[in-house]
Design an enzyme around this catalytic site. Structure first.
Site, PDB file in Angstrom:
ATOM      1  N   GLY A  45       0.916  -1.248   0.092  1.00 46.32           N
ATOM      2  CA  GLY A  45      -0.055   0.000  -0.106  1.00 46.32           C
ATOM      3  C   GLY A  45       0.942   1.293   0.131  1.00 46.32           C
ATOM      4  CD  GLN A  50       3.522   5.823   2.706  1.00 46.47           C
ATOM      5  OE1 GLN A  50       2.819   5.321   2.117  1.00 46.47           O
ATOM      6  NE2 GLN A  50       4.778   5.036   3.080  1.00 46.47           N
ATOM      7  CB  CYS A  91       5.835   2.315   7.167  1.00 42.99           C
ATOM      8  SG  CYS A  91       5.253   3.545   6.038  1.00 42.99           S
ATOM      9  CG  LEU A  92       6.855   1.059   0.825  1.00 38.39           C
ATOM     10  CD1 LEU A  92       6.267   1.413  -0.453  1.00 38.39           C
ATOM     11  CD2 LEU A  92       7.837   0.058   0.619  1.00 38.39           C
ATOM     12  CG  HIS A 134       0.091   0.778   7.294  1.00 35.20           C
ATOM     13  ND1 HIS A 134       1.134   0.554   8.031  1.00 35.20           N
ATOM     14  CD2 HIS A 134       0.642   2.142   6.446  1.00 35.20           C
ATOM     15  CE1 HIS A 134       2.212   1.157   7.976  1.00 35.20           C
ATOM     16  NE2 HIS A 134       2.018   2.017   6.969  1.00 35.20           N
ATOM     17  CD  GLU A 135      -0.934   2.199   2.972  1.00 36.78           C
ATOM     18  OE1 GLU A 135      -0.310   3.301   2.864  1.00 36.78           O
ATOM     19  OE2 GLU A 135       0.017   1.363   3.218  1.00 36.78           O
ATOM     20  CG  HIS A 138       0.761   6.643   5.812  1.00 41.13           C
ATOM     21  ND1 HIS A 138       1.867   7.268   5.959  1.00 41.13           N
ATOM     22  CD2 HIS A 138       0.958   5.377   5.480  1.00 41.13           C
ATOM     23  CE1 HIS A 138       2.778   6.133   6.217  1.00 41.13           C
ATOM     24  NE2 HIS A 138       2.253   5.069   5.655  1.00 41.13           N
TER      25      HIS A 138
HETATM   26 NI    NI Z   1       2.835   3.332   5.600  1.00 44.14          NI
END
Ligand code: NI
Length: 163
Positions: A45, A50, A91-92, A134-135, A138
């Protein structure tokens, strides 16, 4: 086009994102680029902040099948959250860091697709439930690190020093 993924410490990951009011060609391009970036980075995701955008857009593919099935939710809203699941998250934007987060097992996500049509996604546990929460976090400037218990936060702090 692959986009640069911002990492923890960048203030743009901490803003409360704004709702999309009109789906413009620029927004469609952003969504396509986010999907390309998500696959390139092998994430499940990705949220708009991000990649430096302050709009409420998430893309995801929980990889339940081998075939790619990218999904987008514009202005996602979560409801009917109940039950509990625990799982390791990464997480990226927080490379190399992992931790166990408690999430709701059941979630109903409502939002819009690229065509501006309303979309509802219901999940009863598993990766999809986690990814949706999670997304969407953000978009409110929340990272999974914020949701770790104090013992895990301490562990992550130490790991981070070693990175
Ligand atoms: Ni993330």
């Amino acid at each position: 086009m692959k986009l640069k993924v911002l990492t923890e410490g960048d203030e743009r990951l901490r803003v409360i994102c704004k709702p999309v009011t009109k789906i413009t060609p620029a927004i469609k391009k952003l969504i396509a680029d986010m999907i390309e970036t998500m696959y390139y980075k092998k994430g499940v995701g990705l949220a708009a902040p991000q990649v430096g955008s302050d709009l409420r857009i998430i893309v995801f593919d929980p990889r339940t099948t081998k075939r790619r099935k990218p999904q987008v939710l514009i202005n996602p809203e979560l409801s009917e959250m109940r039950g509990e699941i625990r799982g390791d998250e990464g997480c990226l934007s927080c490379p190399g860091l992992w931790g166990e987060v408690v999430r709701s097992a059941h979630v109903l996500a409502k939002g819009f697709n690229e065509a501006g049509e309303p979309v509802e996604i219901e999940s009863d546990g598993g990766v999809l439930s986690v990814v949706l929460q999670h997304e969407t976090d953000h978009l409110d400037g929340i990272l999974f690190l914020d949701r770790l218990d104090p013992a895990q936060q301490l562990r992550v702090m130490k790991e981070r020093e070693e990175l």
